[in-house]
Design a protein around this motif. Structure first.
Motif, mmCIF file in Angstrom:
data_model
loop_
_atom_site.group_PDB
_atom_site.id
_atom_site.type_symbol
_atom_site.label_atom_id
_atom_site.label_comp_id
_atom_site.label_asym_id
_atom_site.label_seq_id
_atom_site.Cartn_x
_atom_site.Cartn_y
_atom_site.Cartn_z
ATOM 1 N N ALA A 1 38.051 42.342 18.337
ATOM 2 C CA ALA A 1 38.445 43.482 17.498
ATOM 3 C C ALA A 1 37.773 44.751 17.989
ATOM 4 N N LEU A 2 38.469 45.884 17.774
ATOM 5 C CA LEU A 2 37.944 47.213 18.110
ATOM 6 C C LEU A 2 38.550 48.200 17.129
ATOM 7 N N GLY A 3 37.696 48.888 16.366
ATOM 8 C CA GLY A 3 38.193 49.799 15.346
ATOM 9 C C GLY A 3 38.970 49.030 14.300
ATOM 10 N N ARG A 4 40.143 49.524 13.940
ATOM 11 C CA ARG A 4 40.976 48.823 12.956
ATOM 12 C C ARG A 4 42.005 47.938 13.625
ATOM 13 N N TYR A 5 41.753 47.591 14.896
ATOM 14 C CA TYR A 5 42.662 46.734 15.662
ATOM 15 C C TYR A 5 41.967 45.418 15.999
ATOM 16 N N ALA A 6 42.723 44.324 15.889
ATOM 17 C CA ALA A 6 42.285 43.015 16.392
ATOM 18 C C ALA A 6 43.266 42.602 17.482
ATOM 19 N N TYR A 7 42.756 41.955 18.551
ATOM 20 C CA TYR A 7 43.658 41.551 19.633
ATOM 21 C C TYR A 7 43.385 40.089 19.999
ATOM 22 N N PHE A 8 44.484 39.411 20.319
ATOM 23 C CA PHE A 8 44.464 37.965 20.547
ATOM 24 C C PHE A 8 45.153 37.668 21.878
ATOM 25 N N THR A 9 44.674 36.641 22.589
ATOM 26 C CA THR A 9 45.307 36.200 23.832
ATOM 27 C C THR A 9 45.492 34.678 23.797
ATOM 28 N N GLN A 10 46.574 34.231 24.447
ATOM 29 C CA GLN A 10 46.802 32.794 24.652
ATOM 30 C C GLN A 10 47.318 32.619 26.077
ATOM 31 N N ALA A 11 46.555 31.845 26.884
ATOM 32 C CA ALA A 11 46.851 31.700 28.310
ATOM 33 C C ALA A 11 47.020 30.230 28.660
ATOM 34 N N GLY A 12 47.981 29.936 29.567
ATOM 35 C CA GLY A 12 48.218 28.559 30.026
ATOM 36 C C GLY A 12 49.143 28.538 31.214
ATOM 37 N N PHE A 13 49.449 27.330 31.684
ATOM 38 C CA PHE A 13 50.342 27.152 32.828
ATOM 39 C C PHE A 13 51.799 27.151 32.365
ATOM 40 N N THR A 14 52.634 27.797 33.149
ATOM 41 C CA THR A 14 54.069 27.787 32.837
ATOM 42 C C THR A 14 54.669 26.405 33.094
ATOM 43 N N SER A 15 53.978 25.558 33.825
ATOM 44 C CA SER A 15 54.421 24.186 34.102
ATOM 45 C C SER A 15 54.158 23.256 32.936
ATOM 46 N N GLY A 16 53.409 23.680 31.941
ATOM 47 C CA GLY A 16 53.068 22.849 30.806
ATOM 48 C C GLY A 16 51.805 22.047 31.023
ATOM 49 N N LYS A 17 51.151 22.238 32.146
ATOM 50 C CA LYS A 17 49.914 21.511 32.427
ATOM 51 C C LYS A 17 48.854 21.883 31.414
ATOM 52 N N ARG A 18 48.024 20.921 31.072
ATOM 53 C CA ARG A 18 46.925 21.166 30.141
ATOM 54 C C ARG A 18 45.821 21.950 30.855
ATOM 55 N N VAL A 19 45.224 22.862 30.139
ATOM 56 C CA VAL A 19 44.147 23.704 30.692
ATOM 57 C C VAL A 19 42.823 22.999 30.486
ATOM 58 N N THR A 20 42.034 22.940 31.562
ATOM 59 C CA THR A 20 40.675 22.399 31.491
ATOM 60 C C THR A 20 39.665 23.492 31.845
ATOM 61 N N LYS A 21 38.377 23.143 31.702
ATOM 62 C CA LYS A 21 37.329 24.122 32.010
ATOM 63 C C LYS A 21 37.259 24.450 33.502
ATOM 64 N N ALA A 22 37.843 23.595 34.321
ATOM 65 C CA ALA A 22 37.823 23.836 35.769
ATOM 66 C C ALA A 22 38.932 24.762 36.229
ATOM 67 N N ASP A 23 39.829 25.153 35.335
ATOM 68 C CA ASP A 23 40.968 25.987 35.728
ATOM 69 C C ASP A 23 40.567 27.478 35.685
ATOM 70 N N GLU A 24 39.875 27.891 36.753
ATOM 71 C CA GLU A 24 39.364 29.271 36.799
ATOM 72 C C GLU A 24 40.458 30.317 36.725
ATOM 73 N N PRO A 25 41.655 30.147 37.355
ATOM 74 C CA PRO A 25 42.699 31.179 37.250
ATOM 75 C C PRO A 25 43.127 31.466 35.815
ATOM 76 N N VAL A 26 43.137 30.445 34.949
ATOM 77 C CA VAL A 26 43.517 30.681 33.552
ATOM 78 C C VAL A 26 42.455 31.531 32.844
ATOM 79 N N PHE A 27 41.193 31.196 33.053
ATOM 80 C CA PHE A 27 40.105 31.977 32.413
ATOM 81 C C PHE A 27 40.074 33.420 32.941
ATOM 82 N N ALA A 28 40.293 33.562 34.254
ATOM 83 C CA ALA A 28 40.280 34.913 34.833
ATOM 84 C C ALA A 28 41.432 35.742 34.279
ATOM 85 N N SER A 29 42.625 35.144 34.155
ATOM 86 C CA SER A 29 43.768 35.887 33.626
ATOM 87 C C SER A 29 43.554 36.261 32.159
ATOM 88 N N SER A 30 42.960 35.333 31.364
ATOM 89 C CA SER A 30 42.661 35.655 29.970
ATOM 90 C C SER A 30 41.676 36.817 29.880
#
Length: 351
Positions: free
Chosen positions: A296-325
């Motif tokens: 949140a910042l000021g009167r705004y809250a912001y949310f993100t949801q990141a994953g693979f378009t292939s439907g693969k499950r995200v793990t802690k080793a998936d650095e590209p997903v964390f970097a994109s988020s």
């Protein structure tokens, strides 16, 4: 040179002509006696021409006849015995003595004048040195005994004037993203997420679908809808970005106050509903794992949801997903603060 024939003390025989006694003081040095012209009337014998004459040479007077004693009272008398018992004074000797006195007086006057001139020169030199100016300067202006009057500021140079009223502080961008009455700029998907592509650092993204709605609850999944409704979310703007098979949907929710936005961030469960389309395949559907974040910042809250378009499950080793988020969360923060900065700048310039 010694002089014979000078006056002697009364009752003592005077030296005769040609008597050059070894004990007789040199001419003009009477053994501590006073100069000629000061002995008469004092009962002391004097030598003619005592001291130095003109040109610093002793005066050589013509020898006189054998001296005769003065009268008993020591006083000089023109009719007294002075020249061998004659009643006529020796006018030549008296004239010579008078000339010697005049020369001595003239020397004293000239010497005194020279000393006075030297003293004046010394005083002028000291004054010039003390003044710090060259003595030969012909252009130096006369000094005044009083310092020149200065203006009230204390300086001869003109001084700038300043208002005693402090200027107002510059507008704070946080006010314009915290107070609804000031936050009046239009809020659309294109103004918040402009362009078709986005480059953040070394990562390049392509923008997919965008959406904006006042029905905030319809954009929430797995409990987030209730949080948005409970804290009176008034608008939700979303956009999806994709890079190398990783997609991120970012949603910016608007609340009535910073306090409401902070509560929605702390209570956030579930995640923002993802947007597919415009070249981006559906992602983060049921029976998969994605990366969800809230801030949140000021009167705004912001949310993100990141994953693979292939439907693969995200793990802690998936650095590209964390970097994109991280990239899209930073971008949302910058866009919200930039909205406040633009409105504050317009208020400061009267725009």
């Amino acid at each position: 040179m010694s002089f014979g024939g000078g006056p002697a003390w009364p009752g003592e025989p005077g030296p005769g002509p040609g008597d050059r006694s070894q004990n007789q003081p040199p001419y003009g040095q009477q053994g501590g006696q006073q100069p000629y012209g000061q002995g008469y009337g004092q009962g002391q014998a004097q030598g003619y021409g005592h001291g130095q004459g003109y040109g610093q040479q002793p005066y050589a007077a013509a020898p006189l006849p054998p001296a005769q004693p003065y009268p008993a009272d020591g006083r000089y008398s023109a009719s007294g015995p002075l020249n061998g018992g004659s009643d006529t004074p020796d006018w030549s000797a008296l004239a010579d003595a008078s000339a010697a006195r005049k020369r001595r007086r003239r020397l004293l006057v000239v010497g005194g004048a020279a000393l006075a001139t030297a003293g004046i020169g010394t005083a002028i030199a000291l004054a010039v040195v003390n003044s710090g100016e060259p003595s030969g300067s012909a252009t130096a202006a006369p000094r005044s005994s009083q310092a020149p009057e200065l203006p009230a500021g204390g300086s001869a140079e003109p001084q700038p004037s300043f208002s005693s009223v402090a200027p107002p502080p510059p507008p704070d961008p946080m006010d314009y993203i915290s107070i609804p009455a000031k936050d009046t700029a239009p809020l659309t998907a294109d103004s918040l997420f402009p362009g078709r592509t986005l480059t953040l650092g070394k990562n390049g993204y392509t923008k997919g679908a965008v959406a904006a709605t006042a029905d905030c609850a319809s954009t929430g999944q797995a409990g987030l809808a209730g949080v948005l409704a409970r804290h009176d979310c008034t608008r939700m703007v979303r956009a999806t970005y994709e890079r190398d098979g990783v997609a991120v949907t970012v949603g910016v929710a608007v609340f009535a106050s910073p306090e409401a936005a902070q509560k929605a961030k702390k209570e956030a469960v579930g995640g923002i509903a993802t947007l597919a389309g415009s070249g981006v395949e559906p992602f983060c559907q049921t029976r998969t794992v994605c990366l969800r974040r809230a801030n949140a910042l000021g009167r705004y809250a912001y949310f993100t949801q990141a994953g693979f378009t292939s439907g693969k499950r995200v793990t802690k080793a998936d650095e590209p997903v964390f970097a994109s988020s991280d990239d899209l969360g930073t971008f949302a923060f910058d866009q919200i603060y930039g909205r406040g900065r633009a409105q504050a700048s317009a208020a400061a310039t009267g725009g």
